[in-house]
Design a protein around this motif. Sequence first.
Motif: not given
Length: 466
Positions: A41-45, A84-95
């Motif tokens: 969340x805090x990093x640009x990449x 819970x890990x705040x990975x539920x938005x589209x920008x993190x779908x590859x994680x």
Amino acid sequence: MTKFRFYFPDNKDFVDPNFDGRSNNRTKYHRQYDDDHYPHQILAELPYDGMLVSLAGVGTMQKRGKYYDQELTEDFYFSGARKFLRLDSSEYERIRLMGDCGAFDYHNEYEPPFTVDELIEFYDRGGFDYGISLDHIVFPYFKDEEAKDVAAEKCDLHELIAESERRIDITLKNAKEFYVKSQNYQFEAYGVAHGYDKNSFIRSVKELQEIGYRRITIGGMIKSKTDELLELLECLNRIRESDTQFHLLGICRFENIPAYINAGVTSADSTSPLMQGLKAGKYYSVNPNSIRFSESLMIRVRQYDHDNVQKHIDKYRDELRQYISELQDNNGFDIDLSSAALSVNECVKRLEIDCLKKLQQYDETGLDLDVTLKALIAYERVTNENYLPSKSTESKQTQLKRNEDKYHQFLLAREWRQCTCGICKGGLMNIIFRSNQSNRRRGIHNLAIVTKHKNNVLKSINPAAK
């Protein structure tokens, strides 16, 4: 196209997004989980390809986890890992999300404290992409018979091997049960291979493949030397089925990625980049012309009001008074501390303020490096007992000079000013070796660097990759 995924284990490594090292400001009425941000969340990449979460860390609804309190555990099971890990938005779908039992956290226990059913419930309710079978870690590893002979001189080798065999049997028995039961769930199953030498590892991998596993983690090698690890992987690669993929548990020495890939390793997890920043003061930067990323020693400025510094002052008060006077007479710093009315505490505090002020000015202007370094070393001398006259030795003074040279190189290069990770834009005071917030930020910066380095390595292997 060749792929290699880096997973970052979750240990609640988040930071206050409003922290400012220059003013030491942070979120008012701060609540750790609610207000803090994860590295992604805090990093640009994106700083990793996936996250690994352990059952031992989270716990069950009946058993307390190592890192989560009961409220967080309930939130995790209710929300699922991705939310819970705040990975539920589209920008993190590859994680990707990988789960394991956390065997390292219960390695001293006779048997795993969890059941296969509890582990499956954790993966299912968490919504994991991959789930690792229930294992019991085996730590001793002997690269050859000579290593066993050396160990036999220090311990009961027969007993050590017998215990290792017992743990391997537990791990393989659980793997069979886990494989059968996991077929009814969405996550993909990994089996765990443990061993105390090449033959026992080979036996484990063969049995896991016979069970049906085509995803296998290599466990217990976190303490191994690089040559031992690579030699083992080379042996395991010979008996690996063509569609079997290996994952390295808890270890990822990034300079070895090409060798890993050649041995069928497609992923690894490690907290090392963060811990090297958090505790060892390392600051990473990408070196496009090397198989390794670069490491610099981050400058350290201890917090005057920290309990350790206050105890140091109390313990060496008389010596510090004399030492500060000597440094003043020998032009060891550029502020005036000659007044007899100043207490030792006031002198140390003023040296800290002078050091921080000059570091911030240098950060902003790039000017007066020698003056800045002088203030930095003066504060180091009075807050580190190794450099007090009564404790100092030739070797300690050599180490101080070595650190001074490294600080000089780091400040001169000003690499944080060119870094695009998203943290370094806050300036030197946000990544300095000083407070938990700045130290953890430096570790999070390192995560971004190793992932960028990993991607560069993959591009060199796959020139056409975008």
